[in-house]
Design a protein around this motif. Structure first.
Motif, PDB file in Angstrom:
ATOM      1  N   ARG A 205       0.817  -1.224   0.000  1.00 33.02           N
ATOM      2  CA  ARG A 205       0.000   0.000   0.000  1.00 33.02           C
ATOM      3  C   ARG A 205       0.853   1.278   0.000  1.00 33.02           C
ATOM      4  O   ARG A 205       0.322   2.367   0.234  1.00 33.02           O
ATOM      5  CB  ARG A 205      -0.966   0.035   1.196  1.00 33.02           C
ATOM      6  CG  ARG A 205      -1.977  -1.089   1.191  1.00 33.02           C
ATOM      7  CD  ARG A 205      -3.031  -0.858   2.257  1.00 33.02           C
ATOM      8  NE  ARG A 205      -3.961  -1.969   2.332  1.00 33.02           N
ATOM      9  CZ  ARG A 205      -3.809  -3.018   3.141  1.00 33.02           C
ATOM     10  NH1 ARG A 205      -2.755  -3.100   3.916  1.00 33.02           N
ATOM     11  NH2 ARG A 205      -4.695  -3.975   3.173  1.00 33.02           N
TER      12      ARG A 205
ATOM     13  N   TYR B  17      -0.366   3.613  -2.657  1.00 36.60           N
ATOM     14  CA  TYR B  17      -1.474   4.512  -2.340  1.00 36.60           C
ATOM     15  C   TYR B  17      -0.932   5.855  -1.836  1.00 36.60           C
ATOM     16  O   TYR B  17      -1.409   6.919  -2.235  1.00 36.60           O
ATOM     17  CB  TYR B  17      -2.370   3.934  -1.236  1.00 36.60           C
ATOM     18  CG  TYR B  17      -3.084   2.647  -1.555  1.00 36.60           C
ATOM     19  CD1 TYR B  17      -2.982   2.036  -2.792  1.00 36.60           C
ATOM     20  CD2 TYR B  17      -3.876   2.039  -0.593  1.00 36.60           C
ATOM     21  CE1 TYR B  17      -3.645   0.855  -3.064  1.00 36.60           C
ATOM     22  CE2 TYR B  17      -4.553   0.852  -0.857  1.00 36.60           C
ATOM     23  CZ  TYR B  17      -4.411   0.259  -2.096  1.00 36.60           C
ATOM     24  OH  TYR B  17      -5.072  -0.901  -2.349  1.00 36.60           O
ATOM     25  N   THR B  18       0.040   5.760  -0.926  1.00 40.43           N
ATOM     26  CA  THR B  18       0.532   6.998  -0.328  1.00 40.43           C
ATOM     27  C   THR B  18       1.289   7.840  -1.351  1.00 40.43           C
ATOM     28  O   THR B  18       1.297   9.064  -1.258  1.00 40.43           O
ATOM     29  CB  THR B  18       1.451   6.700   0.869  1.00 40.43           C
ATOM     30  OG1 THR B  18       2.498   5.813   0.455  1.00 40.43           O
ATOM     31  CG2 THR B  18       0.690   6.075   2.014  1.00 40.43           C
TER      32      THR B  18
ATOM     33  N   LEU C 146       0.707   7.781  -4.810  1.00 42.18           N
ATOM     34  CA  LEU C 146      -0.235   8.323  -5.787  1.00 42.18           C
ATOM     35  C   LEU C 146      -1.233   9.280  -5.137  1.00 42.18           C
ATOM     36  O   LEU C 146      -1.908  10.033  -5.844  1.00 42.18           O
ATOM     37  CB  LEU C 146      -0.981   7.184  -6.490  1.00 42.18           C
ATOM     38  CG  LEU C 146      -0.102   6.272  -7.354  1.00 42.18           C
ATOM     39  CD1 LEU C 146      -0.945   5.208  -8.052  1.00 42.18           C
ATOM     40  CD2 LEU C 146       0.706   7.051  -8.377  1.00 42.18           C
TER      41      LEU C 146
END
Lengths: 308, 291
Positions: free
Chosen positions: A100, A103-104, A106
């Motif tokens: 993940r 996620y951080t 993008l």
């Protein structure tokens, strides 16, 4: 904590790509990938002791050793660069998605193309640094051994009554088998081939969710790429002979989509002591750039719509 | 002629009729994860989205961050379309159970995210120092994240979310898997963000914590928003009144009870001692032991 006096900052594309590239390089370096350089050093040193010369004349003394050093070194460079570029690229994207961390990243103002190019650049930087280190090691070993071989040949030729001109000619031939600019060009060709493979692995990893799948598909494509020229010839000949159908479609696809890795066989000629024409190196560079850019753009096309 | 809206009137978050369908491998019918959800969060508010697992909380947040594309509807952050990169200038995000890069230290992690946002030089260094102090990780700044505890990872995650001084922070289960002490630290950080006027959009299973920190709450179930509003309005029992007394004698209690019983139309529902929460009891005992 300061209050959020709002002042949106815009990093440049190049700045973000550089940050991601340096980070990917650091990430891979901290996975201890440079340990393989120790294996390369052992190979380069061991190849010094492999002399299969069976001829008694001074022309043959030690020359095979020089070829063995080059052949072993280039074999190791080829293997390490292709494996490293495929496996490292195949590893980075799925790992980021799984952890993940993607996620951080993008969720920051980072365009997806910057992320992809940064990751690719990080892998290529690692491959480049690795090849430079291996090249330096090979050149040093080769240079020392070339001087030793030339001195040995000179002594033997003088004892056998060779003329000074013949001895000078013999020395020139021997030095041609030592380190040269053509060898450096060949190392660059190895890098170009690895660049194509890394960008290909990047493309595969954008639609694959597993490192294993990406690695396997990339190596299969690499294998097929060595038959690209044959596929192209088959397509053209089949067209002239009026044959058609599925075979032509498949060979056209292979000929268009995959790079012709047989072009990189010039490296073998360089190992044999032949020169590498600048024009040929230029063509390889353009080929490498073309496929790296095409594969990266295709990766972006898929990755830009990917959901996480 | 109507001019452009003033900055104050632009909501921090605006989700309009969001629908998100996911393709499934096993059946043709797509799975509808979010079904017509609308949320509006004003700047400075703390909004809590609550719901059971698989109710669409994380998908809603991802759509807001542009990580998934809406099937229908639209999301905007401070008026900017979520699918555009520039909407992320003003937002920080902490995903559920983040791992980050284990090979980086706490300070390196913050520097990495700061550089991605265009920060650099002394400004970035000061920001890193400031945030490490805020999340109480100064002592672990040079330790690699591989050696961080769960609570420390959540705090460094919160710090990276704040690195570019965003006006909106999105927290997905910020206290998931964290022990009560770490959980309390994160809750206190959310209070600090609110004090500084930063908008917070969080989702959590821990309803008590949501109740403590949130101004607005939305309840999502099976992809649909079933209840939304100001927390105080939602949880107030309109037809009841609470009086809490300290050191009241039994005689006074008897008098009050008698007064209520003698008043037509009023019913005494309950008397007794208010209770603390298990979390408060746990924290009080831990602190007492530490002293």
């Amino acid at each position: 904590m300061s209050t959020s006096a709002h002042s949106p900052r815009q990093g440049s594309h190049c700045g973000r790509i550089l940050v991601i590239a340096v980070h990917a390089f650091t990430q891979l370096a901290r996975m201890k990938v440079f340990y393989f350089l120790a294996i390369f050093a052992v190979l380069a040193i061991v190849s010094n002791f492999l002399d299969w010369s069976q001829l008694a004349g001074p022309e043959a003394v030690g020359v095979n050793v020089l070829r063995t050093i080059k052949s072993t070194s280039f074999g190791a460079m080829h293997l390490f660069s292709v494996v490293l570029s495929v496996v490292a690229t195949a590893l980075l994207l799925p790992k980021d998605a799984e952890d993940r961390t993607l996620y951080t990243i993008l969720a920051k103002p980072v365009p997806r193309i910057d992320y992809l190019v940064g990751k690719l650049a990080g892998v290529l930087l690692l491959v480049f640094v690795s090849l430079v280190l291996m090249d330096v090691l090979m050149t040093v070993v080769l240079q020392i051994r070339t001087m030793m071989v030339a001195a040995e040949q000179e002594t033997m030729a003088a004892a056998m009554g060779y003329t000074p001109e013949a001895i000078a000619s013999l020395r020139a031939d021997t030095l041609a088998n030592g380190s040269s600019w053509a060898l450096q060009g060949a190392v660059f060709a190895v890098f170009l081939r690895a660049s194509i493979m890394a960008s290909l692995a990047l493309l595969v990893s954008t639609f694959s969710s597993s490192t294993l799948f990406t690695t396997m598909v990339s190596f299969v494509v690499y294998f097929i790429g060595h038959f690209q020229a044959d596929a192209r010839d088959f397509y053209l000949q089949a067209g002239q002979a009026g044959q058609g159908g599925l075979e032509r479609a498949i060979t056209l696809l292979v000929a268009l989509v995959l790079p012709d890795f047989q072009l990189f066989n010039v490296i073998d000629a360089v190992i044999e002591g032949q020169a590498l024409p600048v024009r040929m190196l230029g063509q390889l560079t353009l080929l490498g750039l073309f496929y790296a850019v095409v594969f990266t753009l295709a990766s972006w096309f898929i990755f830009s719509d990917k959901e996480f | 002629m109507i001019g452009p809206p003033m900055a104050e009137t632009v909501p921090a978050v605006e989700i309009r009729n969001l629908v998100k369908d996911f393709k499934t491998s096993f059946r043709r019918q797509p799975l509808r994860a979010v079904d017509g959800v609308s949320i509006r969060i004003e700047p400075g508010e703390v909004y809590g989205l609550i719901g059971p697992n698989g109710s669409g909380k994380s998908t809603t947040m991802k759509a807001l961050l542009g990580l998934v594309a809406p099937t229908a509807g639209a999301c905007a952050i401070f008026g900017k379309d979520s699918l555009k990169v520039d909407s992320r200038d003003d937002v920080g995000f902490l995903p559920e159970n983040p791992y980050f890069y284990k090979h980086l230290s706490g300070a390196e992690t913050l520097r990495f995210y700061g550089k991605l946002c265009g920060l650099g030089g002394r400004c970035l260094q000061e920001r890193v120092d400031e945030l490490l102090a805020l999340v109480d990780l100064e002592a672990a700044r040079d330790r690699r994240l591989g050696g961080y505890s769960k609570g420390m990872l959540q705090r460094i995650g919160l710090a990276q979310a704040l690195i570019q001084e965003p006006r909106l922070v999105i927290l997905d289960e910020p206290t998931a898997g964290v022990d009560p002490v770490g959980s309390r630290q994160i809750r206190d950080l959310i209070f600090k963000l609110r004090e500084r006027g930063i908008t917070v959009f969080l989702c959590s299973h821990l309803l008590e914590q949501v109740q403590e920190v949130c101004d607005q709450v939305g309840i999502i179930f099976q992809g649909r928003m079933i209840r939304e509003g100001r927390l105080d309005d939602l949880i107030a029992i309109e037809d009841q009144t609470e009086i809490v007394l300290r050191d009241a004698s039994p005689g006074l209690i008897s008098q009050i009870t008698a007064l209520v019983e003698n008043t037509p139309g009023t019913t005494l529902v309950r008397t007794g001692k208010p209770r603390t929460t298990l979390e408060r009891l746990f924290l009080r005992e831990i602190r007492a032991e530490e002293r």
